[in-house]
Write an enzyme that holds these catalytic residues in place. Structure first.
Site, PDB file in Angstrom:
ATOM      1  CE  LYS A  38     -14.885  39.897 -12.650  1.00  0.00           C
ATOM      2  NZ  LYS A  38     -14.659  40.028 -11.192  1.00  0.00           N
ATOM      3  CB  ALA A  76     -13.351  36.562  -1.915  1.00  0.00           C
ATOM      4  CB  SER A 115     -12.861  28.457   0.678  1.00  0.00           C
ATOM      5  OG  SER A 115     -12.091  27.587  -0.130  1.00  0.00           O
ATOM      6  CE1 TYR A 142     -10.500  32.380  -1.440  1.00  0.00           C
ATOM      7  CE2 TYR A 142     -10.009  30.036  -1.459  1.00  0.00           C
ATOM      8  CZ  TYR A 142     -10.916  31.060  -1.546  1.00  0.00           C
ATOM      9  OH  TYR A 142     -12.249  30.776  -1.730  1.00  0.00           O
ATOM     10  CE  LYS A 178     -13.146  30.543 -10.618  1.00  0.00           C
ATOM     11  NZ  LYS A 178     -13.739  29.527  -9.719  1.00  0.00           N
ATOM     12  CG  PHE A 201      -0.793  18.288 -11.875  1.00  0.00           C
ATOM     13  CD1 PHE A 201       0.111  18.715 -12.837  1.00  0.00           C
ATOM     14  CD2 PHE A 201      -1.546  19.242 -11.201  1.00  0.00           C
ATOM     15  CE1 PHE A 201       0.260  20.063 -13.137  1.00  0.00           C
ATOM     16  CE2 PHE A 201      -1.411  20.591 -11.488  1.00  0.00           C
ATOM     17  CZ  PHE A 201      -0.499  20.994 -12.462  1.00  0.00           C
ATOM     18  CB  SER A 203      -0.179  10.468  -7.658  1.00  0.00           C
ATOM     19  OG  SER A 203      -0.090  10.254  -6.261  1.00  0.00           O
ATOM     20  CE1 TYR A 280      -3.156  18.568  -6.944  1.00  0.00           C
ATOM     21  CE2 TYR A 280      -3.078  16.489  -5.752  1.00  0.00           C
ATOM     22  CZ  TYR A 280      -3.562  17.257  -6.797  1.00  0.00           C
ATOM     23  OH  TYR A 280      -4.458  16.713  -7.679  1.00  0.00           O
TER      24      TYR A 280
END
Length: 326
Positions: A38, A76, A115, A142, A178, A201, A203, A280
């Site tokens: 970072k 955070a 968030s 989170y 990240k 991904f 569905s 998800y």
């Protein structure tokens, strides 16, 4: 003096860049660099000092900092898969309370990163009205830690004095460090560079075809302009969504990356890990009426515009970091 927590991270270092563009260099960066890279986000930026996050609160309580104009709290643990609940309570909730109290006592501006993870699966909607806060049910710890801080602000009657921004899917420069939490824009770019294709991904929801799951994607530079507006507009406070305001599919995002790279699209749909399937989000979209009616008036990049700028002006270059001097 301005204090930016998480100041070496994605949005935090971006805001140090924004402050530099505003001619501000009297900045303290608070973060935990550890073994990460970072630090590279800070090389092009101008600031007064760096303080480790564990040292900062004790120094704040000892009143070592004078003339603090603002605390921009982007620091955070942002991992949606973090399972250490006690760590999240200490790092995301209690730390935030300490900073909010300091700002209120010092008459300093407090801008907090909440968030979109607070909205859970989206079945209860994405309204950022204060009346809606207590109804939300986050899907991960989170999101719950962010929800608890917003509820604390509400319970203490502080929503008229501070700003808490519910960031949706932010993408842009300074996110390379990240790892798995990087945006799909950067992940797609790397996959296309290495293999000429992108994996998404599948569905598992009957209403969504593969790759047609939708998210509200917002470009980092637009978020930074909104944050700067809040910094200078102290009379506007509360919880606000910060997204683009329109949901786009993963397929649309990936096609925009291919187009920005000048390459023919190729997408492979893969199985989603079992542990993610029940948590998800198939759809997120930020109603932006509240911010728009506040007088902010910032024009956001479309998905195609933002991805083109990010890919062609950053990801395709050897040094893909925001430059505080430009």
């Amino acid at each position: 003096m301005h204090i930016v927590t998480g100041g070496a991270g994605f949005i935090g270092s971006g805001f140090v860049y924004q402050l530099n563009r505003m001619g501000i260099t009297d900045i303290i960066v608070v973060d935990n660099l550890g073994l990460t890279e970072k630090w590279k986000n800070l090389v092009n930026l101008k600031f007064k000092d760096y303080i480790h996050k564990d040292d900062f609160i004790p120094r704040l309580e000892r009143k070592e900092f004078d003339n603090v104009e603002s605390v921009i709290h982007m620091g955070a643990c942002s991992s949606t898969t973090e399972r250490n609940a006690d760590y999240l309570m200490m790092n995301n909730l209690n730390y935030s309370k300490s900073l909010a109290r300091f700002c209120l006592n010092a008459n300093a501006r407090f801008i907090n990163a909440s968030s979109a993870a607070t909205y859970g699966d989206g079945s209860l909607g994405f309204s950022d009205s204060h009346e809606h806060i207590s109804k939300l049910k986050p899907l991960n710890m989170y999101g719950f830690s962010k929800q608890l801080f917003d509820l604390w602000l509400q319970r203490k009657g502080l929503l008229s004095k501070v700003v808490s921004l519910k960031f949706f899917n932010v993408y842009g420069p300074n996110e390379y460090h990240k790892e798995d939490m990087q945006s799909v824009v950067r992940k797609a770019f790397r996959q296309i560079q290495g293999e000429g294709k992108v994996r998404l991904f599948k569905s598992y929801h009957p209403e969504y075809d593969h790759g047609e799951q939708k998210r509200d994607f917002v470009y980092l530079k637009d978020c930074l302009k909104v944050m700067a507006w809040f910094l200078e507009t102290r009379e506007i406070n509360g919880i606000f969504n910060l997204g683009y305001g329109k949901a786009k599919t993963w397929n649309e995002l990936v096609l925009a990356v291919f187009n920005a790279m000048g390459m023919k699209p190729e997408i492979e749909y893969i199985e989603m890990p079992e542990h993610l399937r029940g948590k998800y989000q198939y759809y997120t979209c930020a109603p932006m009426d509240k911010l728009n009616s506040s007088g902010c008036g910032i024009r956001f990049h479309s998905l195609q515009e933002g991805i083109k700028d990010y890919v062609q002006n950053y990801l395709m270059h050897h040094d893909p970091y925001l430059d505080g001097g430009n």
